[in-house]
Design an enzyme around this catalytic site. Structure first.
Site, PDB file in Angstrom:
ATOM      1  N   ASP A 102       0.882  -1.226  -0.030  1.00 27.51           N
ATOM      2  CA  ASP A 102       0.126   0.000  -0.026  1.00 27.51           C
ATOM      3  C   ASP A 102       0.932   1.138  -0.122  1.00 27.51           C
ATOM      4  OD1 ASP A 102      -2.130  -1.562   0.231  1.00 27.51           O
ATOM      5  OD2 ASP A 102      -2.319  -1.359   2.539  1.00 27.51           O
TER       6      ASP A 102
HETATM    7  N1  URA Z   1      -1.289  -5.903   4.016  1.00 28.87           N
HETATM    8  C1  URA Z   1      -1.643  -4.387   4.105  1.00 28.87           C
HETATM    9  O1  URA Z   1      -2.660  -4.401   4.623  1.00 28.87           O
HETATM   10  N2  URA Z   1      -1.066  -3.749   3.238  1.00 28.87           N
HETATM   11  C2  URA Z   1       0.049  -4.007   2.814  1.00 28.87           C
HETATM   12  O2  URA Z   1       0.605  -3.310   1.901  1.00 28.87           O
HETATM   13  C3  URA Z   1       0.610  -5.175   2.605  1.00 28.87           C
HETATM   14  C4  URA Z   1      -0.242  -6.268   3.399  1.00 28.87           C
END
Ligand code: URA
Length: 256
Positions: A102
């Site tokens: 993310d």
């Molecule tokens: N899980 C999440 O919630 N975000 C990420 O970036 C990776 C795994």
């Protein structure tokens, strides 16, 4: 391919080092000294030597990036900075990120030029382990450990696969009720922050955040520290990258 690009990509030299090496006559193409960086070569057919040693063509390249927060995991984006913006590898154009973090997640992101390997690593059949460090708002306890080991409902067809949750610390902190620029004291209220490591073998959208949400808790900081048996190099500051070592490369190829 240009000779200077080949050397920078396969001999571990920077472009400016390559320039000097060429000028000094240290580079041979098919046993003849070559001083022109723009000389076109066929990496699979031509014999390239640098300082008396043959430079072998590396078909596969793999980097680890310590992804900083605030950049998107994509090769290009019209509006936002991407993970590729900070990469100045000579063969950057061949690379793409394996999976997604993310925009606010930091940490280990592998960049490969091997589509088949990336595909195998991401395939749900291969269950490649990923370990995250997180700060979580809320009291993470043994019931969460057990729930994650059993699998939790995050609104998908099936519960999550068994995941390993390790609790590092649980602390009461005073958190500001709002941010202020003034010198006046900001009112605070106590909050519980837990620090954890979570290892999952799937890669569902926002999976870690949704797993904690399913337990009534909120991830406030997330960093990937390991993937496919490869640990994030802790000498890399956010935004820095390095090539994988031969051992890390072999580990990847053995994996799936
Ligand atoms: N899980 C999440 O919630 N975000 C990420 O970036 C990776 C795994």
């Amino acid at each position: 391919m240009r000779l200077d690009k080949f050397l920078a990509g396969c001999a571990g030299s920077t472009r400016s080092e390559v320039k000097k090496q060429l000028k000094k006559g240290m580079v041979l193409v098919n046993h003849v000294v070559e001083k022109h960086p723009e000389r076109q070569i066929d990496p699979e057919q031509d014999c390239i030597e640098l300082a008396g040693k043959t430079v072998h063509w590396q078909p596969f390249i793999a980097l680890m990036l310590n992804k900083p927060a605030g950049v998107v995991t994509a090769t290009e984006d019209k509006r936002q900075k991407t993970v590729m913006d900070g990469i100045d590898h000579p063969r950057k154009k061949e690379l793409f990120p394996v999976g997604r973090l993310d925009i606010d997640t930091e940490g280990l992101l592998l960049l490969l030029n091997d589509g088949a390997l990336a595909h195998r690593m991401l395939s749900p059949r291969h269950h490649v382990d990923k370990t995250y460090y997180a700060k979580v708002l809320g009291y993470v306890d043994e019931q969460d450990v057990e729930a994650f080991a059993r699998g939790v409902d995050i609104g998908e067809k099936a519960p999550t696969l068994p995941a390993k949750l390790e609790i590092q610390s649980v602390k009461e902190v005073e958190q500001p009720l709002w941010e202020t620029d003034s010198d006046l004291e900001t009112p605070t209220e106590p909050a519980t922050i837990s620090e954890i490591y979570l290892t999952i073998c799937e890669g569902k959208f926002h999976q870690v955040k949704r797993m904690f949400e399913a337990r009534g808790k909120k991830v406030i900081y997330l960093k990937r520290v390991k993937m496919a048996g490869i640990a994030l190099d802790d000498t890399l500051a956010p935004g820095e990258w390095r090539e994988l070592t031969n051992e890390e490369m072999e580990r990847l190829q053995r994996l799936c």
